[in-house]
Enzyme design. Sequence first.
Site, short mmCIF file in Angstrom:
data_model
loop_
_atom_site.label_atom_id
_atom_site.label_comp_id
_atom_site.label_asym_id
_atom_site.label_seq_id
_atom_site.Cartn_x
_atom_site.Cartn_y
_atom_site.Cartn_z
N LYS A 25 -6.82 7.75 -2.01
CA LYS A 25 -7.14 6.40 -1.52
C LYS A 25 -8.59 6.04 -1.83
O LYS A 25 -8.86 4.99 -2.42
CB LYS A 25 -6.93 6.32 0.00
CG LYS A 25 -7.52 5.07 0.63
CD LYS A 25 -7.29 5.00 2.12
CE LYS A 25 -8.40 5.54 2.98
NZ LYS A 25 -9.57 4.67 3.15
N ASN A 26 -9.50 6.91 -1.43
CA ASN A 26 -10.91 6.52 -1.53
C ASN A 26 -11.44 6.50 -2.96
O ASN A 26 -12.46 5.89 -3.24
CB ASN A 26 -11.76 7.39 -0.60
CG ASN A 26 -11.52 7.03 0.86
OD1 ASN A 26 -10.96 5.97 1.16
ND2 ASN A 26 -11.90 7.91 1.77
N CYS A 120 -11.34 0.24 9.35
CA CYS A 120 -11.15 0.91 10.63
C CYS A 120 -12.41 0.83 11.49
O CYS A 120 -13.52 1.00 11.00
CB CYS A 120 -10.78 2.37 10.39
SG CYS A 120 -9.14 2.54 9.67
N ARG A 125 -20.94 0.99 11.23
CA ARG A 125 -20.75 0.85 9.79
C ARG A 125 -21.61 -0.25 9.13
O ARG A 125 -21.10 -1.20 8.53
CB ARG A 125 -19.26 0.65 9.46
CG ARG A 125 -18.40 1.74 10.09
CD ARG A 125 -16.97 1.72 9.63
NE ARG A 125 -16.77 2.43 8.38
CZ ARG A 125 -15.60 2.63 7.81
NH1 ARG A 125 -14.51 2.15 8.37
NH2 ARG A 125 -15.49 3.28 6.68
N ASP A 308 -13.04 12.52 7.89
CA ASP A 308 -11.69 11.94 7.83
C ASP A 308 -10.62 12.92 8.31
O ASP A 308 -9.48 12.52 8.55
CB ASP A 308 -11.36 11.50 6.39
CG ASP A 308 -12.24 10.34 5.95
OD1 ASP A 308 -12.86 9.71 6.83
OD2 ASP A 308 -12.30 10.08 4.74
N ARG A 400 -2.12 1.62 5.65
CA ARG A 400 -3.34 1.31 4.89
C ARG A 400 -3.70 2.44 3.94
O ARG A 400 -4.23 2.21 2.87
CB ARG A 400 -4.53 1.18 5.86
CG ARG A 400 -4.66 -0.13 6.49
CD ARG A 400 -5.95 -0.14 7.29
NE ARG A 400 -6.10 -1.43 7.92
CZ ARG A 400 -7.08 -1.73 8.75
NH1 ARG A 400 -8.00 -0.84 9.05
NH2 ARG A 400 -7.15 -2.93 9.27
#
Length: 421
Positions: A25-26, A120, A125, A308, A400
């Site tokens: 994903k990242n 999220c 952030r 994560d 997601r």
Amino acid sequence: MYNHDKMLIKGGSPLMGETMVSGGKNTSVAVIPATILSDEPSTIENLPDIDDVHALIEILELLGAECEYVPDQYLTVRPKSINSHHVPFSLTRRLRASYYMLGALLGRGGKATVAYPGGCEIGSRPIDQHVKGLSALGATILERSGFVEAEAKKLGGADVFFDIVTVGGTINIMLAAATAEGTTIIYNAAKEPHIVDLANFLNSMGARIKGAGTDIIRITGRETLHGTTYTVIPDQIETGTLMIAAAATHGDVTIHGCIPTHMEALTAKLLEMGIQVSEGDDIIRVRAHDQHRAINIKTQVYPGFPTDLQQPITALLCMANGQSTVYETIFEQRFKHLDELRRMGAHIKLMDRIVLIEGVPTLYGAPVTITDLRAGAALVIAGLMARGTTEVYETAFIDRGYERLEDKLRALGADIHRETL
Ligand code: EPU
């Protein structure tokens, strides 16, 4: 999106068999924006079929790019027709990584107007380091009315010193610097596997990036980049989630298509808990029979234990023998799963950023609500461990970032399915 679904998990079945990890994903959410740094088409393979990827494709289409997406096969982006640099909140609210459009649009045409990202809620952030780095490259940045407006007549290479290690900041500067005039050096850069993958992707477009995977990345800008075909690396966090799920159910699972060296921090911790982990070239097998031992964990930047996986491993530790501690150093609010685990009978205390877990012999199925992507993984793992049925609400968070997680778990023997509400 499955907003109106719930997941039903009947715990107690050990996961057994073979499974395949999806693309990262990242890394995907960095590589997709990078395609617009050239006018030529690029094709990306091994993208995970997840909502973050879908949202980025919608962003590129809204900007005018032509995208041909065949899930689980390829995405081809034809960026030549891009005629806008404005990314609205209706799309950025769907994913954190929408801020990569800042670096990518600046690198492409010197202009970007991007609404503040969603994603999220796991801490404050901020994006001050991104702004600092892009400013060093010569961009003028204005933050107003919920948008970041960035403009540069010409981006120029510069030294960028990050005050903290930031994955997103490192990626944004790499994107902007790839076509800037001169050399950019990023000091205190993030070293995550997806940083290296993005560098490899950009280099395959003709960029000159050296040092990715170390603290110092050197980018020599090229006036133009060309199109490419590229396969993204497997998902480190999905691999870890499946490893933890196998251990949590006292199962025996072989994960194919992963990169074991990316998993060393987790593997070391599972071994410390008494879980068997063996590795091949692109295979990890996890077996667990005995009761797990309690351990202590501190999240760190790569190659340390990844934040994560903090929430998923906390679920596993709820039934370990003894007291475990989990110290979250990266995101100050990544603890919203704890109340839900308590509903299932876990004994957990939160002291500032340290979670104290007193292992219990049994968790019990309960209705629980997901608050963020990795909280979702944690609650699914807890559901697999629990006695009785766990009802998991707000499953859209899982979609997601995990490609058909429940299908993979069901194929390994889990009693898990979705119901439309
Ligand atoms: N930070 C700042 N200023 C900045 C940027 C970051 O203070 O300008 C702080 C953050 O608040 C945080 C720390 O620095 O405390 C690290 O943040 P980082 O920038 O590294 O995180 P990110 O880029 O926002 C990415 C992943 C996250 C993952 C983190 C850490 C993507 C799209 N997101 O986030 O992934 O947790 O790196 O590895 O790559 C997930 O996949 O569930 C996820 C949240």
